[in-house]
Design a protein around this motif. Structure first.
Motif, PDB file in Angstrom:
ATOM      1  N   ASP A 138       0.723  -1.263  -0.043  1.00 21.69           N
ATOM      2  CA  ASP A 138      -0.134   0.047   0.050  1.00 21.69           C
ATOM      3  C   ASP A 138       0.878   1.275  -0.102  1.00 21.69           C
ATOM      4  O   ASP A 138       1.488   1.501   0.761  1.00 21.69           O
ATOM      5  CB  ASP A 138      -0.777  -0.042   1.272  1.00 21.69           C
ATOM      6  N   GLN A 139       0.858   2.124  -1.206  1.00 18.21           N
ATOM      7  CA  GLN A 139       1.816   3.049  -1.162  1.00 18.21           C
ATOM      8  C   GLN A 139       1.722   3.971  -0.134  1.00 18.21           C
ATOM      9  O   GLN A 139       2.521   4.841   0.717  1.00 18.21           O
ATOM     10  CB  GLN A 139       1.433   4.034  -2.580  1.00 18.21           C
ATOM     11  N   SER A 140       0.205   4.388   0.498  1.00 16.09           N
ATOM     12  CA  SER A 140      -0.154   5.225   1.506  1.00 16.09           C
ATOM     13  C   SER A 140       0.640   4.918   2.820  1.00 16.09           C
ATOM     14  O   SER A 140       0.739   5.720   3.691  1.00 16.09           O
ATOM     15  CB  SER A 140      -1.549   5.368   1.614  1.00 16.09           C
ATOM     16  N   HIS A 141       1.177   3.556   2.997  1.00 14.31           N
ATOM     17  CA  HIS A 141       1.969   3.357   4.177  1.00 14.31           C
ATOM     18  C   HIS A 141       3.462   3.660   3.985  1.00 14.31           C
ATOM     19  O   HIS A 141       3.976   3.624   5.077  1.00 14.31           O
ATOM     20  CB  HIS A 141       1.622   1.858   4.484  1.00 14.31           C
ATOM     21  N   TYR A 142       3.871   3.849   2.946  1.00 16.45           N
ATOM     22  CA  TYR A 142       5.283   4.209   2.736  1.00 16.45           C
ATOM     23  C   TYR A 142       6.273   3.223   3.485  1.00 16.45           C
ATOM     24  O   TYR A 142       6.979   3.538   4.232  1.00 16.45           O
ATOM     25  CB  TYR A 142       5.613   5.620   3.207  1.00 16.45           C
ATOM     26  N   ASN A 143       6.158   1.774   3.229  1.00 19.74           N
ATOM     27  CA  ASN A 143       6.762   0.646   4.003  1.00 19.74           C
ATOM     28  C   ASN A 143       7.029  -0.294   3.370  1.00 19.74           C
ATOM     29  O   ASN A 143       7.001  -1.667   3.580  1.00 19.74           O
ATOM     30  CB  ASN A 143       5.845   0.301   5.253  1.00 19.74           C
ATOM     31  N   MET A 144       7.206  -0.280   1.726  1.00 20.52           N
ATOM     32  CA  MET A 144       7.537  -1.252   0.945  1.00 20.52           C
ATOM     33  C   MET A 144       8.937  -1.839   1.128  1.00 20.52           C
ATOM     34  O   MET A 144       9.244  -2.768   1.266  1.00 20.52           O
ATOM     35  CB  MET A 144       7.090  -1.008  -0.525  1.00 20.52           C
ATOM     36  N   ALA A 145       9.965  -0.903   0.936  1.00 20.91           N
ATOM     37  CA  ALA A 145      11.412  -1.388   1.114  1.00 20.91           C
ATOM     38  C   ALA A 145      12.189  -0.027   1.744  1.00 20.91           C
ATOM     39  O   ALA A 145      11.981   1.149   0.966  1.00 20.91           O
ATOM     40  CB  ALA A 145      11.879  -1.557  -0.176  1.00 20.91           C
ATOM     41  N   HIS A 146      13.111  -0.334   2.675  1.00 21.41           N
ATOM     42  CA  HIS A 146      14.041   0.886   3.221  1.00 21.41           C
ATOM     43  C   HIS A 146      15.185   0.283   3.471  1.00 21.41           C
ATOM     44  O   HIS A 146      15.731  -0.534   3.764  1.00 21.41           O
ATOM     45  CB  HIS A 146      13.423   1.027   4.691  1.00 21.41           C
ATOM     46  N   TRP A 147      16.319   1.031   2.559  1.00 16.36           N
ATOM     47  CA  TRP A 147      17.590   1.065   2.819  1.00 16.36           C
ATOM     48  C   TRP A 147      18.073   2.008   3.781  1.00 16.36           C
ATOM     49  O   TRP A 147      17.963   3.129   3.703  1.00 16.36           O
ATOM     50  CB  TRP A 147      18.267   1.374   1.304  1.00 16.36           C
ATOM     51  N   ILE A 148      18.684   1.658   4.985  1.00 18.88           N
ATOM     52  CA  ILE A 148      19.442   2.318   6.162  1.00 18.88           C
ATOM     53  C   ILE A 148      20.810   3.098   5.349  1.00 18.88           C
ATOM     54  O   ILE A 148      21.685   2.345   5.230  1.00 18.88           O
ATOM     55  CB  ILE A 148      19.679   1.496   7.197  1.00 18.88           C
ATOM     56  N   LYS A 202       8.178   4.903  12.769  1.00 19.06           N
ATOM     57  CA  LYS A 202       6.869   5.485  13.091  1.00 19.06           C
ATOM     58  C   LYS A 202       5.803   4.222  12.793  1.00 19.06           C
ATOM     59  O   LYS A 202       5.598   3.780  11.522  1.00 19.06           O
ATOM     60  CB  LYS A 202       6.336   6.622  12.687  1.00 19.06           C
ATOM     61  N   PRO A 203       5.007   3.876  13.693  1.00 12.66           N
ATOM     62  CA  PRO A 203       3.909   2.930  13.472  1.00 12.66           C
ATOM     63  C   PRO A 203       3.013   3.171  12.324  1.00 12.66           C
ATOM     64  O   PRO A 203       2.731   4.550  11.977  1.00 12.66           O
ATOM     65  CB  PRO A 203       3.152   2.620  14.754  1.00 12.66           C
ATOM     66  N   ILE A 204       2.466   2.456  11.715  1.00 17.85           N
ATOM     67  CA  ILE A 204       1.300   2.726  10.478  1.00 17.85           C
ATOM     68  C   ILE A 204       0.003   2.897  11.179  1.00 17.85           C
ATOM     69  O   ILE A 204      -0.484   2.007  12.081  1.00 17.85           O
ATOM     70  CB  ILE A 204       1.277   1.471   9.341  1.00 17.85           C
ATOM     71  N   ASN A 205      -0.555   3.861  10.997  1.00 25.90           N
ATOM     72  CA  ASN A 205      -2.062   4.238  11.184  1.00 25.90           C
ATOM     73  C   ASN A 205      -2.838   3.727   9.994  1.00 25.90           C
ATOM     74  O   ASN A 205      -2.948   4.311   9.080  1.00 25.90           O
ATOM     75  CB  ASN A 205      -2.258   5.561  11.418  1.00 25.90           C
ATOM     76  N   TYR A 206      -3.506   2.621  10.236  1.00 26.89           N
ATOM     77  CA  TYR A 206      -4.223   1.792   9.097  1.00 26.89           C
ATOM     78  C   TYR A 206      -5.574   2.413   8.761  1.00 26.89           C
ATOM     79  O   TYR A 206      -6.155   2.242   7.760  1.00 26.89           O
ATOM     80  CB  TYR A 206      -4.343   0.275   9.407  1.00 26.89           C
ATOM     81  N   SER A 207      -6.202   3.422   9.603  1.00 28.73           N
ATOM     82  CA  SER A 207      -7.399   3.906   9.339  1.00 28.73           C
ATOM     83  C   SER A 207      -7.096   5.379   8.824  1.00 28.73           C
ATOM     84  O   SER A 207      -7.988   5.741   8.528  1.00 28.73           O
ATOM     85  CB  SER A 207      -7.995   4.180  10.734  1.00 28.73           C
ATOM     86  N   ALA A 208      -5.932   5.859   8.688  1.00 30.63           N
ATOM     87  CA  ALA A 208      -5.598   7.226   8.166  1.00 30.63           C
ATOM     88  C   ALA A 208      -5.682   6.991   6.501  1.00 30.63           C
ATOM     89  O   ALA A 208      -5.095   5.958   6.003  1.00 30.63           O
ATOM     90  CB  ALA A 208      -4.305   7.658   8.659  1.00 30.63           C
ATOM     91  N   ASN A 211      -0.053   7.777   5.413  1.00 31.19           N
ATOM     92  CA  ASN A 211       0.883   7.837   6.497  1.00 31.19           C
ATOM     93  C   ASN A 211       2.404   8.418   6.081  1.00 31.19           C
ATOM     94  O   ASN A 211       3.240   8.008   6.464  1.00 31.19           O
ATOM     95  CB  ASN A 211       1.120   6.255   6.684  1.00 31.19           C
ATOM     96  N   ALA A 212       1.967   9.479   5.216  1.00 30.17           N
ATOM     97  CA  ALA A 212       3.106  10.218   4.686  1.00 30.17           C
ATOM     98  C   ALA A 212       3.855  10.972   5.807  1.00 30.17           C
ATOM     99  O   ALA A 212       5.157  11.308   5.685  1.00 30.17           O
ATOM    100  CB  ALA A 212       2.615  11.536   3.921  1.00 30.17           C
ATOM    101  N   ASP A 213       3.267  11.111   6.977  1.00 34.12           N
ATOM    102  CA  ASP A 213       4.196  11.463   8.104  1.00 34.12           C
ATOM    103  C   ASP A 213       5.277  10.490   8.682  1.00 34.12           C
ATOM    104  O   ASP A 213       5.824  10.704   9.624  1.00 34.12           O
ATOM    105  CB  ASP A 213       3.282  12.025   9.315  1.00 34.12           C
ATOM    106  N   ARG A 214       5.217   9.301   8.051  1.00 38.37           N
ATOM    107  CA  ARG A 214       6.556   8.327   8.415  1.00 38.37           C
ATOM    108  C   ARG A 214       7.633   8.753   7.623  1.00 38.37           C
ATOM    109  O   ARG A 214       8.681   8.214   7.895  1.00 38.37           O
ATOM    110  CB  ARG A 214       5.823   6.942   8.069  1.00 38.37           C
ATOM    111  N   LEU A 215       7.421   9.511   6.584  1.00 39.60           N
ATOM    112  CA  LEU A 215       8.586  10.214   5.719  1.00 39.60           C
ATOM    113  C   LEU A 215       8.964  11.235   6.358  1.00 39.60           C
ATOM    114  O   LEU A 215       8.139  12.286   6.824  1.00 39.60           O
ATOM    115  CB  LEU A 215       8.086   9.882   4.290  1.00 39.60           C
TER     116      LEU A 215
END
Length: 432
Positions: A138-148, A202-208, A211-215
């Motif tokens: 889900d793009q709105s979760h911004y959580n598909m793949a992260h490189w540190i 930052k946790p995902i808010n599944y009702s929002a 979740n752009a505020d995770r970025l």
């Protein structure tokens, strides 16, 4: 060119072929010798690929298997070391997020280096766990793949920035989600309270609705008419100046009409413990990121793009490292460029302070000011965009985050196959 003059009073032609005005101060940076191997992971069991036949080592060849997606430990980013609990660490940037531990900060004895974590999960190599787990489609979760990319130690906590990728199309290989299209890029935020053994976002808010505020800075949402990747990517290491923490990011934006602008933007925050509240340079001042919209593209929030592709005839410019040069007190920004007849060569520029970055790409007279190529001194370098430099001399203090350098930093380059890194010292000469 035999040497690089960062800026001189007279008008001249820079190493990127652009006429520039500059001033009396100057830097020269040159490679001391040939690039030597530093460390290779190409034969590691953690350096592999996903195929329709499951996980395979990179050097395996299995007839009938399709797909060849990198998975595990890959040098897919610059080397940004940090110190924690008496040891040095650096990430092996890929979405599985392995890292190397250098006991007692020993850069010389590579036989003591440890690739962490040395484990497999259900037959797949898995690096440091991220919470919540990634591979969310889900793009709105911004959580598909992260490189540190950019860990930064503050006391007992490590904060950091990630290179985030979301793909409009994916394919399952052996139960894993892999890319099957060009990505949308973003800059994520992470933290660790156990020295980088595991990381939290930052946790995902599944009702929002979003979740752009995770970025820390938000790309334009997916647009099927765009045929190349875009957004914000490849954050540099983090450095502190005054009360702010700064980082550079690759910035690729589609303007109205489908014209793409490429270059580098700069972001900052006074609160490293939060993904929100970051600011971007807009060309004349700092603007706080509005997570209710996005930045770039046709948004009302437009980060300034330094060294635009359309201005310097390069495919793209990167700024992967920023270090404080203690002899001069200046910030040196190291990156790379792929320009006509000079593919993927290391570049540098410098500035007095980061709070007003206006002079990164123009002089006081308003003339263009672009990064210079470092002087390779007749030697070849890995043909890759990822380069970094930092101090390893124990007699020179570089802090927990390797923020400062002297006149002899170590340069590390990643080979184009992302399987090994090489190194050589640089000589930096500053003329007031």
């Amino acid at each position: 060119m035999n040497h690089l003059i960062a800026r001189a009073i007279v008008v001249g032609v820079s190493a990127l072929g652009i006429a520039t005005l500059s001033h009396a101060e100057s830097f020269t940076i040159q490679l001391d010798g040939p690039m030597d191997p530093l460390y290779g992971i190409q034969n590691s069991s953690f350096h592999g690929k996903l195929t329709t036949c499951g996980y395979k080592l990179q050097n395996e060849n299995h007839a009938g298997c399709t797909g060849n997606v990198s998975y595990g430990a890959w040098f897919d980013g610059p080397i940004n070391p940090y110190k924690y609990n008496g040891n040095t660490y650096f990430q092996v940037p890929h979405s599985q997020n392995f890292r190397f531990k250098l006991p007692s900060h020993n850069w010389g004895n590579r036989l003591t280096w440890i690739l962490e974590p040395a484990s497999f999960t259900a037959g797949y190599p898995e690096g440091a766990p991220l919470s919540p787990p990634v591979t969310d489609t889900d793009q709105s979760h911004y959580n598909m793949a992260h490189w540190i990319y950019a860990p930064y130690v503050v006391g007992s906590t490590i904060y950091g920035l990630t290179h985030h990728e979301w793909y409009p199309e994916v394919a399952p290989f052996g139960g894993k989600i892999v890319a099957d299209s060009v990505p949308v890029w973003g800059i994520g935020w992470i933290s660790s309270t156990n020295g980088g053994v595991s990381w939290a976002m930052k946790p995902i808010n599944y009702s929002a609705p979003s979740n752009a505020d995770r970025l820390v800075i938000v790309p334009e949402p997916y647009n099927s008419t765009y045929t190349q990747q875009y957004g914000f990517a490849h954050p540099s290491n983090i450095v502190k100046e005054g009360i702010y923490y700064y980082s550079f990011v690759t910035s690729i934006s589609y303007k109205p009409g489908g014209v793409q602008e490429r270059g580098v933007s700069i972001i900052r925050t006074s609160n490293l413990a939060s993904a929100t509240g970051w600011q971007f340079w807009n060309g004349s001042s700092w603007t706080t990121v509005n997570h209710g919209t996005y930045q770039g593209g046709s948004s009302t929030q437009q980060p300034y793009i330094f060294w635009k592709e359309t201005a310097n005839a390069c495919t793209i410019l990167f700024a992967h490292n920023v270090r404080k040069h203690s002899p001069s007190g200046k910030w040196i920004i190291l990156g790379s460029a792929s320009c006509a007849n000079n593919p993927k060569r290391a570049t540098f520029t410098w500035i007095d302070n980061l709070s007003n970055p206006s002079f990164l790409d123009k002089t006081a007279a308003g003339q263009p000011r672009y990064p210079e190529f470092i002087n390779q001194n007749g030697y070849s370098m890995p043909a890759n965009k990822y380069v970094s430099f930092f101090n390893i001399d124990p007699n020179i203090s570089s802090g927990d985050n390797y923020e400062t350098i002297g006149n002899k930093p170590l340069l590390v380059g990643v080979d184009e196959g992302l399987g090994f890194i090489s190194h050589q010292f640089l000589t930096i000469t500053y003329t007031p």
